[in-house]
Design an enzyme around this catalytic site. Structure first.
Site, PDB file in Angstrom:
ATOM      1  N   ASN A  58       0.732  -1.397   0.089  1.00 35.34           N
ATOM      2  CA  ASN A  58      -0.155  -0.037  -0.044  1.00 35.34           C
ATOM      3  C   ASN A  58       0.864   0.954   0.054  1.00 35.34           C
ATOM      4  OD1 ASN A  58      -1.483   2.324   1.031  1.00 35.34           O
ATOM      5  ND2 ASN A  58      -3.055   0.642   1.771  1.00 35.34           N
ATOM      6  N   HIS A 105      -5.608   3.615  -1.578  1.00 35.05           N
ATOM      7  CA  HIS A 105      -6.811   3.946  -1.053  1.00 35.05           C
ATOM      8  C   HIS A 105      -7.131   5.225  -1.815  1.00 35.05           C
ATOM      9  CE1 HIS A 105      -9.723   4.144   2.896  1.00 35.05           C
ATOM     10  NE2 HIS A 105     -10.272   4.573   1.322  1.00 35.05           N
ATOM     11  N   THR A 109      -8.454   3.516   8.474  1.00 38.38           N
ATOM     12  CA  THR A 109      -9.506   2.818   8.689  1.00 38.38           C
ATOM     13  C   THR A 109      -9.854   2.076   9.793  1.00 38.38           C
ATOM     14  OG1 THR A 109      -9.067   2.441   6.256  1.00 38.38           O
ATOM     15  CG2 THR A 109     -11.158   1.089   6.952  1.00 38.38           C
ATOM     16  N   ARG A 116      -7.160  12.736   0.831  1.00 34.34           N
ATOM     17  CA  ARG A 116      -5.976  13.226   1.455  1.00 34.34           C
ATOM     18  C   ARG A 116      -4.662  12.682   1.211  1.00 34.34           C
ATOM     19  NH1 ARG A 116      -7.493  10.103   7.146  1.00 34.34           N
ATOM     20  NH2 ARG A 116      -9.566  10.933   6.866  1.00 34.34           N
ATOM     21  N   HIS A 154      -3.735  -4.553   7.784  1.00 37.33           N
ATOM     22  CA  HIS A 154      -3.968  -3.348   8.540  1.00 37.33           C
ATOM     23  C   HIS A 154      -2.880  -3.376   9.881  1.00 37.33           C
ATOM     24  CE1 HIS A 154      -5.008   0.571  10.368  1.00 37.33           C
ATOM     25  NE2 HIS A 154      -5.885   0.715   9.041  1.00 37.33           N
ATOM     26  N   ARG A 176      -9.469   8.284  -1.169  1.00 36.87           N
ATOM     27  CA  ARG A 176     -10.439   8.528  -0.177  1.00 36.87           C
ATOM     28  C   ARG A 176     -11.295   9.825  -0.600  1.00 36.87           C
ATOM     29  NH1 ARG A 176     -10.490   8.080   5.410  1.00 36.87           N
ATOM     30  NH2 ARG A 176      -9.198   6.213   6.112  1.00 36.87           N
ATOM     31  N   GLU A 196      -8.554   0.410  -3.045  1.00 35.05           N
ATOM     32  CA  GLU A 196      -9.689   0.469  -1.870  1.00 35.05           C
ATOM     33  C   GLU A 196     -10.404   1.805  -2.030  1.00 35.05           C
ATOM     34  OE1 GLU A 196      -7.112   0.789   1.467  1.00 35.05           O
ATOM     35  OE2 GLU A 196      -6.230  -1.233   1.111  1.00 35.05           O
TER      36      GLU A 196
HETATM   37  N1  PXP Z   1      -5.757  -3.260   4.124  1.00 33.89           N
HETATM   38  C1  PXP Z   1      -6.767  -2.152   3.927  1.00 33.89           C
HETATM   39  C2  PXP Z   1      -8.128  -2.577   3.664  1.00 33.89           C
HETATM   40  C3  PXP Z   1      -6.494  -0.902   4.415  1.00 33.89           C
HETATM   41  O1  PXP Z   1      -7.613   0.010   4.473  1.00 33.89           O
HETATM   42  C4  PXP Z   1      -5.234  -0.375   4.828  1.00 33.89           C
HETATM   43  C5  PXP Z   1      -4.897   0.712   5.469  1.00 33.89           C
HETATM   44  O2  PXP Z   1      -5.350   1.757   4.218  1.00 33.89           O
HETATM   45  C6  PXP Z   1      -4.043  -1.658   4.669  1.00 33.89           C
HETATM   46  C7  PXP Z   1      -4.746  -2.730   4.319  1.00 33.89           C
HETATM   47  C8  PXP Z   1      -2.957  -1.275   5.256  1.00 33.89           C
HETATM   48  O3  PXP Z   1      -2.635  -0.910   6.624  1.00 33.89           O
HETATM   49  P1  PXP Z   1      -1.231  -0.412   7.231  1.00 33.89           P
HETATM   50  O4  PXP Z   1      -1.047   0.806   6.322  1.00 33.89           O
HETATM   51  O5  PXP Z   1      -1.571  -0.296   8.599  1.00 33.89           O
HETATM   52  O6  PXP Z   1      -0.327  -1.424   6.758  1.00 33.89           O
END
Ligand code: PXP
Length: 246
Positions: free
Chosen positions: A7, A43, A101, A49, A194, A45, A70
């Site tokens: 990500n 993502h 999230t 942001r 996450h 948003r 996302e």
């Molecule tokens: N998966 C999803 C669905 C998320 O929303 C996020 C954060 O944007 C992540 C994974 C990655 O999380 P982190 O940035 O904490 O590794």
């Protein structure tokens, strides 16, 4: 094999702090691909942001690996996804005031709307994923919506930390394990993500039903720390070279 989706949102966070074109999340995505990422996650948003519409357009153009977009389940985002048709769309709950999230999608409480939201995306060829907690009723509802994938939210487990082996920590990990088993048995592909770091990734990566982890914030932080030294050496070299050529 367990795929790694990287990500890149927080490369855009740093860029947007100054309104410059750099650091470019698309360039970061290419570095991630070259380093072995199996896919790129971004993502978009509602408040833009971090990742922008232009980032998504450029990612679609240059990526060699699949893009996992996302987004919240809104009409605006659905139209954007239908325009770009990324490999995967992961539907996440989104609150304007949250820093990240915070929880999973309430699929059980909004099943018909989510199923209706997914249908055109699936028809357009996107693999739709729902970002949910591990509660069985959420997983069972997700299986009825037509989603191909569920991504289990590991944030609550990560927040409990690895220290102390508390009952809550063990319970949360067992919940994720059972959730992965249930989702797999219902024919869903299972992802997770996450809050994952070098320290806490192993117990999650060991869950046999998981096919993909999505990791962002920690990796971008490590990139800053591990890459800062070489960046300073290069700036020093250029400054010194300019003085020597005078
Ligand atoms: N998966 C999803 C669905 C998320 O929303 C996020 C954060 O944007 C992540 C994974 C990655 O999380 P982190 O940035 O904490 O590794």
């Amino acid at each position: 094999m367990l795929r790694l989706g990287v990500n890149i949102d927080h490369v855009a966070t740093v860029r947007n702090a100054r309104g410059t074109p750099w650091p470019d999340p698309v360039e970061a995505a290419r570095v991630a691909e070259a380093a072995g990422a199996d896919g790129i996650t971004a993502h978009l948003r509602e408040d833009r942001r971090h990742i922008s519409d232009d980032d998504i357009a450029r990612l679609m153009e240059v990526l060699e690996r699949p893009l996992n977009l996302e987004m919240a389940a809104t009409e605006e985002m659905q139209a954007i996804a239908l325009r770009h048709r990324p490999h995967a769309v992961c539907i996440v709950p989104e609150k304007r005031e949250e820093r990240t999230t915070e929880g999973g999608l309430d699929v059980a409480g909004d099943e018909a709307r989510i199923a209706g939201f997914i249908a055109p995306l699936a028809e357009a060829g996107c693999r739709v994923s729902l970002f949910i907690g591990h509660a069985p009723r959420q997983i069972e509802a997700a299986a009825r919506t037509g989603a191909a994938v569920v991504e289990l939210h590991t944030g609550a487990w990560c927040d409990l930390g690895l220290e102390g082996k508390s009952a809550a920590q063990r319970g949360e990990l067992e919940g994720l394990r059972e959730g992965a088993r249930l989702a797999h048995s219902l024919g869903l592909e299972v992802h997770a993500g996450h809050g994952l770091t070098y320290e806490n990734v192993a117990p999650i990566a060991a869950i046999p039903e998981l096919r993909e982890l999505n990791i962002g914030h920690f990796l971008i932080g490590e990139a800053i720390l591990r890459g800062l030294g070489p960046a300073i050496v290069e700036m020093r070299r250029r400054m010194d070279a300019a003085r020597q050529s005078e």
